[in-house]
Enzyme design. Structure first.
Site, short mmCIF file in Angstrom:
data_model
loop_
_atom_site.label_atom_id
_atom_site.label_comp_id
_atom_site.label_asym_id
_atom_site.label_seq_id
_atom_site.Cartn_x
_atom_site.Cartn_y
_atom_site.Cartn_z
N HIS A 85 -7.84 -5.75 0.47
CA HIS A 85 -6.60 -4.99 0.69
C HIS A 85 -5.75 -5.71 1.74
O HIS A 85 -5.66 -5.30 2.89
CB HIS A 85 -6.95 -3.56 1.14
CG HIS A 85 -5.80 -2.60 1.08
ND1 HIS A 85 -5.17 -2.27 -0.09
CD2 HIS A 85 -5.18 -1.89 2.06
CE1 HIS A 85 -4.20 -1.39 0.16
NE2 HIS A 85 -4.19 -1.15 1.46
N SER A 101 0.83 -1.20 0.00
CA SER A 101 0.00 0.00 0.00
C SER A 101 0.88 1.26 0.00
O SER A 101 1.68 1.44 -0.91
CB SER A 101 -0.97 -0.05 1.18
OG SER A 101 -2.03 0.87 1.00
N ASP A 148 -10.04 -5.16 -3.88
CA ASP A 148 -9.47 -4.12 -3.01
C ASP A 148 -10.35 -2.88 -3.06
O ASP A 148 -10.51 -2.25 -4.10
CB ASP A 148 -8.05 -3.78 -3.49
CG ASP A 148 -7.26 -2.96 -2.48
OD1 ASP A 148 -7.87 -2.17 -1.74
OD2 ASP A 148 -6.02 -3.10 -2.44
#
Length: 223
Positions: free
Chosen positions: A204, A119, A173
């Site tokens: 995610h 991320s 996600d």
């Protein structure tokens, strides 16, 4: 800021380290978040890989009402084109570069160092890895995206033009939509990088098939 300002969790091999993976966490997490996955990667002992999981600096994050949390940069809006705060990205890239230099000073050559991130951490890995002036063993971006992709062509350093880049994303996600990760991959590809794309039926996070693919890729780059 200096290198000691970036504390980290370290997972060492049973013998003297010959390679290092620097793995950057996502927003609001810490180096402790990913450290437990090292055994699941089942890295061969003879590769003697040290894993370093730095803790991002604590800063106010605009989209979370200015709440202070560990973040590699501020997120001022959810607008995809301006989500990453470039000043913060540059500052964190400098801190992580200092960690790489510290590993080199301890005898790990740059081409035995992998820069990885999830991320927000993946944003830093892609940003720094493509601009870093020494050849790395590999760059990995998980469930992430690219800061100012339009600047890559002008700012990239030739040292990592042939470095393998592993880009992976979850199909479901809802934090960083998959098209953002795929856009980063396509930017790398159009700039001539040997990037690979993987997607998984997950949100995610990371999943076991992804960890298996990561392990295979890490072993290929560090063998």
């Amino acid at each position: 800021m200096s290198a000691q300002d970036l504390p980290y969790v370290e997972v060492n091999p049973t013998t003297t380290a010959k390679a290092t993976v620097i793995w950057l966490h996502g927003l609001g997490d810490s180096g402790n978040g990913f450290a437990p996955i090292v055994p699941e990667l089942k890295m061969p002992e003879e590769l003697a890989v040290r894993f370093i999981f730095p803790h991002a600096p604590v800063r106010p994050v605009t989209i979370n009402n200015g709440m202070e949390m560990r973040a590699w940069y501020d997120i001022k809006s959810m607008d995809f084109s301006s989500r990453a705060d470039r000043t913060g990205v540059n500052e964190s890239a400098d801190l992580v570069e200092a960690l790489i230099e510290k590993e080199i000073a301890q005898g790990i050559p740059a081409d035995k160092i992998i820069l990885a991130g999830f991320s927000q951490g993946g944003v830093i890995a892609l940003h720094l890895g493509t601009r870093y002036p020494h050849k790395l063993a590999g760059i990995m971006s998980l469930s992430s995206y690219m800061c100012e992709p339009e600047t890559l062509t002008a700012e990239a350093h030739s040292a990592n033009k042939d470095t393998s880049i592993f880009v992976a994303h979850g199909q479901h996600d809802d934090v960083v939509p998959m098209f953002m990760g795929n856009a980063a991959f396509k930017t790398l590809e159009s700039n001539g990088y040997p990037a690979s794309w993987r997607e998984y039926p997950m949100q995610h996070n990371v999943c076991v098939p992804e960890l298996n693919d990561i392990s295979t890729w890490l072993q290929t780059q560090l063998s």
